[in-house]
Design an enzyme around this catalytic site. Structure first.
Site, PDB file in Angstrom:
ATOM      1  N   MET A   1       0.844  -1.202   0.000  1.00 44.26           N
ATOM      2  CA  MET A   1       0.000   0.000   0.000  1.00 44.26           C
ATOM      3  C   MET A   1       0.882   1.256   0.000  1.00 44.26           C
ATOM      4  O   MET A   1       0.415   2.355   0.328  1.00 44.26           O
ATOM      5  CB  MET A   1      -0.921   0.006   1.216  1.00 44.26           C
ATOM      6  CG  MET A   1      -1.917  -1.154   1.191  1.00 44.26           C
ATOM      7  SD  MET A   1      -3.436  -0.812   2.082  1.00 44.26           S
ATOM      8  CE  MET A   1      -2.807  -0.519   3.716  1.00 44.26           C
TER       9      MET A   1
ATOM     10  N   VAL B   1      10.733  -7.338   9.727  1.00 48.03           N
ATOM     11  CA  VAL B   1      11.872  -6.424   9.864  1.00 48.03           C
ATOM     12  C   VAL B   1      11.537  -5.441  10.985  1.00 48.03           C
ATOM     13  O   VAL B   1      10.436  -4.869  11.013  1.00 48.03           O
ATOM     14  CB  VAL B   1      12.160  -5.688   8.538  1.00 48.03           C
ATOM     15  CG1 VAL B   1      13.290  -4.683   8.713  1.00 48.03           C
ATOM     16  CG2 VAL B   1      12.501  -6.695   7.445  1.00 48.03           C
TER      17      VAL B   1
ATOM     18  N   SER C   1       6.387  -0.476  10.331  1.00 46.41           N
ATOM     19  CA  SER C   1       5.040  -0.363   9.791  1.00 46.41           C
ATOM     20  C   SER C   1       4.871   1.038   9.224  1.00 46.41           C
ATOM     21  O   SER C   1       5.410   2.004   9.787  1.00 46.41           O
ATOM     22  CB  SER C   1       4.012  -0.585  10.913  1.00 46.41           C
ATOM     23  OG  SER C   1       2.747  -0.098  10.521  1.00 46.41           O
TER      24      SER C   1
ATOM     25  N   GLN D   1       5.607 -11.710   7.266  1.00 50.06           N
ATOM     26  CA  GLN D   1       5.111 -12.422   8.452  1.00 50.06           C
ATOM     27  C   GLN D   1       4.514 -11.424   9.455  1.00 50.06           C
ATOM     28  O   GLN D   1       3.747 -11.790  10.330  1.00 50.06           O
ATOM     29  CB  GLN D   1       6.297 -13.188   9.063  1.00 50.06           C
ATOM     30  CG  GLN D   1       6.040 -13.906  10.356  1.00 50.06           C
ATOM     31  CD  GLN D   1       5.038 -15.036  10.207  1.00 50.06           C
ATOM     32  OE1 GLN D   1       4.970 -15.683   9.172  1.00 50.06           O
ATOM     33  NE2 GLN D   1       4.245 -15.271  11.249  1.00 50.06           N
TER      34      GLN D   1
ATOM     35  N   HIS E   1       9.232  -3.590   3.510  1.00 51.72           N
ATOM     36  CA  HIS E   1       8.865  -3.772   2.102  1.00 51.72           C
ATOM     37  C   HIS E   1      10.109  -4.096   1.267  1.00 51.72           C
ATOM     38  O   HIS E   1      10.079  -4.957   0.396  1.00 51.72           O
ATOM     39  CB  HIS E   1       8.213  -2.499   1.557  1.00 51.72           C
ATOM     40  CG  HIS E   1       6.939  -2.108   2.242  1.00 51.72           C
ATOM     41  ND1 HIS E   1       6.863  -1.045   3.104  1.00 51.72           N
ATOM     42  CD2 HIS E   1       5.684  -2.627   2.177  1.00 51.72           C
ATOM     43  CE1 HIS E   1       5.623  -0.917   3.540  1.00 51.72           C
ATOM     44  NE2 HIS E   1       4.880  -1.862   3.004  1.00 51.72           N
TER      45      HIS E   1
HETATM   46  P1  AMP Z   1       1.400  -2.917   3.480  1.00 46.90           P
HETATM   47  O1  AMP Z   1       2.031  -1.913   2.568  1.00 46.90           O
HETATM   48  O2  AMP Z   1       1.326  -2.501   4.897  1.00 46.90           O
HETATM   49  O3  AMP Z   1       0.104  -3.454   2.923  1.00 46.90           O
HETATM   50  O4  AMP Z   1       2.386  -4.156   3.474  1.00 46.90           O
HETATM   51  C1  AMP Z   1       2.807  -4.778   2.281  1.00 46.90           C
HETATM   52  C2  AMP Z   1       3.569  -6.020   2.605  1.00 46.90           C
HETATM   53  O5  AMP Z   1       4.707  -5.683   3.383  1.00 46.90           O
HETATM   54  C3  AMP Z   1       2.757  -7.032   3.430  1.00 46.90           C
HETATM   55  O6  AMP Z   1       3.020  -8.328   2.933  1.00 46.90           O
HETATM   56  C4  AMP Z   1       3.306  -6.838   4.807  1.00 46.90           C
HETATM   57  O7  AMP Z   1       3.196  -7.994   5.616  1.00 46.90           O
HETATM   58  C5  AMP Z   1       4.757  -6.521   4.517  1.00 46.90           C
HETATM   59  N1  AMP Z   1       5.376  -5.848   5.664  1.00 46.90           N
HETATM   60  C6  AMP Z   1       4.936  -4.745   6.299  1.00 46.90           C
HETATM   61  N2  AMP Z   1       5.718  -4.450   7.351  1.00 46.90           N
HETATM   62  C7  AMP Z   1       6.694  -5.398   7.381  1.00 46.90           C
HETATM   63  C8  AMP Z   1       7.801  -5.647   8.235  1.00 46.90           C
HETATM   64  N3  AMP Z   1       8.090  -4.873   9.282  1.00 46.90           N
HETATM   65  N4  AMP Z   1       8.570  -6.727   7.962  1.00 46.90           N
HETATM   66  C9  AMP Z   1       8.286  -7.538   6.906  1.00 46.90           C
HETATM   67  N5  AMP Z   1       7.274  -7.346   6.064  1.00 46.90           N
HETATM   68  C10 AMP Z   1       6.469  -6.299   6.292  1.00 46.90           C
END
Ligand code: AMP
Length: 286
Positions: free
Chosen positions: A30, A176, A185, A148, A37
């Protein structure tokens, strides 16, 4: 990196790659990208010939009172990161393109979408599975990479892929973290300095549970009690859930075995954060 704004353009670009015999790795996001990411993009690059990513803030997965309007957006910076990591195609569609007027079809994983975050965020996971199914149809990846960090999302997507026979391998990548343990996040950007400090309590609570479990405690009730007590130490953090579940079906377990998923969600101010940890027996060295 080629930026594709329409479904046709992205589908055409990915098909051309596949016709060249390339294995495509896909990373849906997103935006508001961070090192978490980046790790997914790197994992995709390590095991695939070409990496495709998407940036789409999916309105279907936000509740009416949630943060859709103020979700952080940093498109130019995100593009620079993806380009740096060698992403070949970026799909950045408009909401109208993804959900034209009259869209009426949902993908729901029954029995799982109302667990964990799905319980506190009704409709969230059906928004996620609907958009991920659509993205898979556009990109037709050989493998897709998920963090994860969103353990429930990962389990639900795995189930959707299995149930609907999507020809895609789902790859899970480790969480991470910041140096102090806070899971990265996009929503961490909402935290002020005091909240940023308080937010570490989520990870601290998971570590407390891990330590107790490693000491031999297997009763979920006891383990959860310790996790909740740790969260309660941080007065301004409001617990949403603290659960220990089977990572495949997200059902709570009472006797916590190897592989049990400890998951927590809590509000730090108005910001809802999640974190989790998988309990693993130490492997005995020969
Ligand atoms: P999002 O942009 O929040 O929808 O996340 C996109 C992808 O990045 C999803 O598969 C999340 O699980 C992954 N993601 C987000 N934060 C982390 C993190 N701290 N470590 C690993 N993967 C992440």
């Amino acid at each position: 990196m080629k930026i594709c704004n329409s479904i046709e353009e992205m589908r055409g670009a990915c098909r051309a790659l596949r016709h060249e015999g390339k294995r495509i790795g896909f990373v849906p996001t997103m935006g508001a990208l961070h090192e978490g990411h980046r790790s997914l993009v790197r994992a995709a690059g390590d095991s695939c010939d070409a990496v495709a990513a998407s940036i789409f803030v999916n309105p279907l997965q936000f509740g009416p009172k949630e943060d859709l309007g103020k979700y952080p957006r940093s498109f130019d910076r995100d593009c620079a990161l993806l380009e740096e990591e060698g992403v070949e195609f970026l799909f950045a569609p408009t909401v109208e393109d993804m959900y034209p007027a009259g869209s009426a079809t949902w993908v729901t994983v029954e029995g799982m979408s109302d667990k964990l975050d799905g319980r506190s965020r009704p409709g969230h996971f059906r928004g996620v599975t609907t958009v991920v199914a659509k993205l898979f149809h556009v990109v037709e990846p050989d493998a897709a990479f998920f963090g994860q960090k969103d353990a429930a999302q990962l389990a639900i997507i795995r189930r959707m892929v299995r149930d609907l026979n999507f020809p895609v391998e789902i790859v899970a990548c480790p969480i991470v973290r910041e140096a102090d343990g806070l899971a990265m996040s996009s929503r961490n950007a909402y935290l002020d300095t005091a909240q940023r400090k308080q937010a570490i309590v989520l990870y601290r609570s998971l570590l407390r549970v891990k330590k107790l479990w490693e000491g031999g405690e297997r009763r979920a009730e006891e383990l959860i009690g310790v996790g909740k007590a740790e969260i309660a130490q941080e007065k301004s953090v409001r617990l949403d859930y603290f659960e220990i579940v089977d990572p495949e079906n997200l059902d709570p377990v009472s006797n916590v075995r190897d592989g049990g998923l400890v998951a927590v969600a809590a509000f730090v101010g108005a910001t809802r954060l999640i974190d989790n940890l998988v309990l693993k027996e130490a492997v005995a060295l020969a």
